[in-house]
Scaffold this motif. Structure first.
Motif, PDB file in Angstrom:
ATOM      1  N   ALA A 180      53.828  26.230  -2.787  1.00 39.76           N
ATOM      2  CA  ALA A 180      52.245  26.747  -2.656  1.00 39.76           C
ATOM      3  C   ALA A 180      51.981  26.737  -1.424  1.00 39.76           C
ATOM      4  N   VAL A 181      51.920  24.371  -0.869  1.00 39.97           N
ATOM      5  CA  VAL A 181      51.695  24.208   0.351  1.00 39.97           C
ATOM      6  C   VAL A 181      52.679  23.121   0.865  1.00 39.97           C
ATOM      7  N   VAL A 182      52.048  22.952   2.059  1.00 33.12           N
ATOM      8  CA  VAL A 182      53.045  21.902   2.860  1.00 33.12           C
ATOM      9  C   VAL A 182      52.537  20.428   2.450  1.00 33.12           C
ATOM     10  N   ILE A 183      54.393  20.074   1.546  1.00 27.40           N
ATOM     11  CA  ILE A 183      54.533  18.705   0.849  1.00 27.40           C
ATOM     12  C   ILE A 183      54.217  17.544   1.522  1.00 27.40           C
ATOM     13  N   TYR A 184      54.325  18.317   2.941  1.00 24.94           N
ATOM     14  CA  TYR A 184      53.989  16.496   3.989  1.00 24.94           C
ATOM     15  C   TYR A 184      52.655  16.016   3.740  1.00 24.94           C
ATOM     16  N   GLY A 185      51.430  16.881   3.665  1.00 20.59           N
ATOM     17  CA  GLY A 185      50.596  16.700   3.646  1.00 20.59           C
ATOM     18  C   GLY A 185      50.228  17.116   5.229  1.00 20.59           C
ATOM     19  N   TYR A 186      50.735  17.992   6.283  1.00 23.72           N
ATOM     20  CA  TYR A 186      49.904  18.386   7.135  1.00 23.72           C
ATOM     21  C   TYR A 186      51.627  18.657   7.410  1.00 23.72           C
ATOM     22  N   THR A 187      51.250  19.607   9.079  1.00 27.97           N
ATOM     23  CA  THR A 187      52.938  20.245   9.401  1.00 27.97           C
ATOM     24  C   THR A 187      53.559  19.944  10.699  1.00 27.97           C
ATOM     25  N   PRO A 188      54.219  19.631  10.472  1.00 31.56           N
ATOM     26  CA  PRO A 188      54.749  17.971  11.036  1.00 31.56           C
ATOM     27  C   PRO A 188      54.995  18.466  12.835  1.00 31.56           C
ATOM     28  N   SER A 189      54.655  17.324  13.708  1.00 32.79           N
ATOM     29  CA  SER A 189      54.256  17.918  15.030  1.00 32.79           C
ATOM     30  C   SER A 189      56.092  17.640  15.893  1.00 32.79           C
ATOM     31  N   VAL A 190      56.124  18.726  16.209  1.00 30.37           N
ATOM     32  CA  VAL A 190      57.930  18.778  16.818  1.00 30.37           C
ATOM     33  C   VAL A 190      57.394  17.978  17.610  1.00 30.37           C
ATOM     34  N   ILE A 191      56.779  17.145  18.681  1.00 33.56           N
ATOM     35  CA  ILE A 191      56.869  16.072  19.615  1.00 33.56           C
ATOM     36  C   ILE A 191      57.261  14.852  18.845  1.00 33.56           C
ATOM     37  N   VAL A 192      56.742  14.415  18.135  1.00 33.32           N
ATOM     38  CA  VAL A 192      57.475  13.156  17.358  1.00 33.32           C
ATOM     39  C   VAL A 192      59.007  13.852  16.761  1.00 33.32           C
ATOM     40  N   GLY A 193      59.444  15.106  16.565  1.00 32.21           N
ATOM     41  CA  GLY A 193      60.491  15.510  15.846  1.00 32.21           C
ATOM     42  C   GLY A 193      61.456  15.361  17.164  1.00 32.21           C
ATOM     43  N   VAL A 194      61.201  15.815  18.047  1.00 31.74           N
ATOM     44  CA  VAL A 194      61.749  15.835  19.263  1.00 31.74           C
ATOM     45  C   VAL A 194      62.348  14.501  19.660  1.00 31.74           C
ATOM     46  N   LEU A 195      60.914  13.631  19.846  1.00 31.23           N
ATOM     47  CA  LEU A 195      60.933  12.106  20.860  1.00 31.23           C
ATOM     48  C   LEU A 195      62.484  11.599  20.026  1.00 31.23           C
ATOM     49  N   GLY A 196      62.335  12.298  18.414  1.00 36.91           N
ATOM     50  CA  GLY A 196      63.134  11.308  17.011  1.00 36.91           C
ATOM     51  C   GLY A 196      64.307  11.710  17.594  1.00 36.91           C
ATOM     52  N   VAL A 197      65.066  12.624  17.839  1.00 34.31           N
ATOM     53  CA  VAL A 197      66.016  13.098  18.285  1.00 34.31           C
ATOM     54  C   VAL A 197      66.739  12.837  19.191  1.00 34.31           C
ATOM     55  N   ILE A 198      66.407  12.846  20.828  1.00 36.57           N
ATOM     56  CA  ILE A 198      66.250  11.813  22.007  1.00 36.57           C
ATOM     57  C   ILE A 198      66.636  10.441  21.244  1.00 36.57           C
ATOM     58  N   LEU A 199      65.610  10.139  21.337  1.00 37.30           N
ATOM     59  CA  LEU A 199      65.770   8.077  20.993  1.00 37.30           C
ATOM     60  C   LEU A 199      66.643   7.452  20.599  1.00 37.30           C
ATOM     61  N   PHE A 200      67.096   8.290  19.131  1.00 36.79           N
ATOM     62  CA  PHE A 200      67.873   7.694  19.025  1.00 36.79           C
ATOM     63  C   PHE A 200      69.301   8.080  18.544  1.00 36.79           C
ATOM     64  N   PHE A 201      69.402   9.541  19.467  1.00 35.38           N
ATOM     65  CA  PHE A 201      70.983  10.343  20.157  1.00 35.38           C
ATOM     66  C   PHE A 201      70.698   9.141  21.076  1.00 35.38           C
ATOM     67  N   VAL A 202      70.130   8.274  22.327  1.00 36.20           N
ATOM     68  CA  VAL A 202      70.371   7.168  23.731  1.00 36.20           C
ATOM     69  C   VAL A 202      70.693   6.078  22.264  1.00 36.20           C
ATOM     70  N   ALA A 203      69.787   5.116  21.750  1.00 33.61           N
ATOM     71  CA  ALA A 203      70.115   4.142  20.858  1.00 33.61           C
ATOM     72  C   ALA A 203      71.755   4.626  19.962  1.00 33.61           C
ATOM     73  N   GLY A 204      72.465   5.896  19.949  1.00 39.12           N
ATOM     74  CA  GLY A 204      73.873   6.389  19.391  1.00 39.12           C
ATOM     75  C   GLY A 204      74.716   5.820  20.217  1.00 39.12           C
ATOM     76  N   VAL A 205      74.288   6.022  21.904  1.00 43.10           N
ATOM     77  CA  VAL A 205      75.368   6.102  22.716  1.00 43.10           C
ATOM     78  C   VAL A 205      75.802   4.099  22.688  1.00 43.10           C
ATOM     79  N   LEU A 206      73.895   3.543  23.126  1.00 42.37           N
ATOM     80  CA  LEU A 206      74.160   2.324  23.257  1.00 42.37           C
ATOM     81  C   LEU A 206      75.345   1.574  22.901  1.00 42.37           C
ATOM     82  N   HIS A 207      74.775   2.006  21.160  1.00 43.14           N
ATOM     83  CA  HIS A 207      75.114   1.251  20.126  1.00 43.14           C
ATOM     84  C   HIS A 207      77.006   1.754  19.728  1.00 43.14           C
ATOM     85  N   THR A 208      77.456   2.746  19.844  1.00 48.04           N
ATOM     86  CA  THR A 208      78.874   3.303  20.353  1.00 48.04           C
ATOM     87  C   THR A 208      79.418   2.548  21.142  1.00 48.04           C
ATOM     88  N   TRP A 209      78.582   2.441  22.608  1.00 50.23           N
ATOM     89  CA  TRP A 209      79.741   2.005  23.728  1.00 50.23           C
ATOM     90  C   TRP A 209      79.599  -0.033  23.062  1.00 50.23           C
TER      91      TRP A 209
END
Length: 282
Positions: free
Chosen positions: A24-53
């Motif tokens: 009935a409500v947004v459980i987060y307490g807010y509508t999540p920012s797409v900017i934070v979500g996209v930054l999370g995907v990009i930064l962790f992907f870059v970190a994953g490449v560095l760690h894999t190498w």
């Protein structure tokens, strides 16, 4: 029987689809920012490449749990993007992102515990109060137990919110898991500090001082994230920490990203010389 008054956040710009999986409500307490979500995907992907190498370059297979945690983070932030752009009321989106983002640091912690064990073996077993293998078993077990409790509590919160029931009991279950995790990690920090004090003369001869500074900073950042989750849950679902995404960004997202990039810049495979390893039986 009267329906209890509706509490929680409702996005005025995003009408509730009222689907079978929508709360009935947004459980987060807010509508999540797409900017934070996209930054999370990009930064962790870059970190994953560095760690894999570096994982394959230095053959530090003991550090592969970091890659698992990074993969979990990416999945979690993908679902935060879905919550932001598709349906912030969807309980399944909330539970999935919570599961992966909460579980991911467990794999980072496992890598941290392993590094301490290797440092003890490298510098000398007599500099630690307990055997390296025991460090791994005790703290990894504690993390697993704490995480299972947290996931169980978060799932029950999702169910309670979707059925418009009081989420206090599920929140207390979640709080218990976080309290146990913060306590066990604090014990680990004290153990690590013990080792640093006891081996301060020897360790910098074997492993560079800069690695210890970076590794210590990474440990503190991970613990900061645990403390934030504990304080957030202690306030409850409608507290300031859980209803303002800026706290999530600064005290969950940023510390974990910082810790992962520190561990990439000062990778143990590069900083801990294998030729100086002292193998022990216990």
């Amino acid at each position: 029987m009267s329906t209890p008054p509706l509490r929680g956040y409702i996005d005025p710009n995003f009408p509730n689809p009222m689907g079978p999986n929508d709360a009935a409500v947004v459980i987060y307490g807010y509508t999540p920012s797409v900017i934070v979500g996209v930054l999370g995907v990009i930064l962790f992907f870059v970190a994953g490449v560095l760690h894999t190498w570096q994982l394959f370059k230095y053959r530090t297979w003991y550090f592969c749990t970091v890659l698992v945690g990074i993969a979990f983070e990416i999945v979690g932030y993908v679902f935060r993007c879905l919550s932001s752009q598709v349906d912030p009321y969807r309980v399944t989106f909330f539970v999935v992102q919570y599961f992966f983002i909460v579980v991911a640091p467990v794999f980072f912690s496992a890598a941290i515990y392993t590094v301490l064990s290797i440092l003890i073996n490298t510098t000398g077993r007599h500099y630690a109060p307990i055997p390296p293998k025991l460090i791994l078993w005790v703290f990894i077990t504690c993390d697993v137990i704490a995480t299972v409790i947290q996931i169980f509590g978060a799932a029950l919160i999702g169910v309670a919110e979707s059925n418009r029931k009081d989420p206090t009991t599920p929140n207390n279950i979640l709080l218990a898991g976080l309290a146990f995790q913060s306590f066990s990690f604090l014990i680990f920090i004290l153990l690590f500090a013990w080792f640093l004090v006891k081996a301060r003369r020897m360790q910098f001869k074997v492993v560079g001082k800069s690695f210890y500074v970076a590794f210590s900073a990474g440990v503190v950042l991970v613990y900061l994230r645990v403390c934030f989750r504990l304080a957030e849950t202690a306030q409850g679902l409608y507290g300031d920490l859980s209803t303002h995404e800026v706290f999530f960004g600064c005290l969950e997202f940023a510390p974990v990203v910082g810790a992962i990039f520190l561990l990439a810049a000062w990778h143990p495979g590069r900083c801990i010389p294998r030729s100086r390893l002292v193998h022990v039986d216990n």
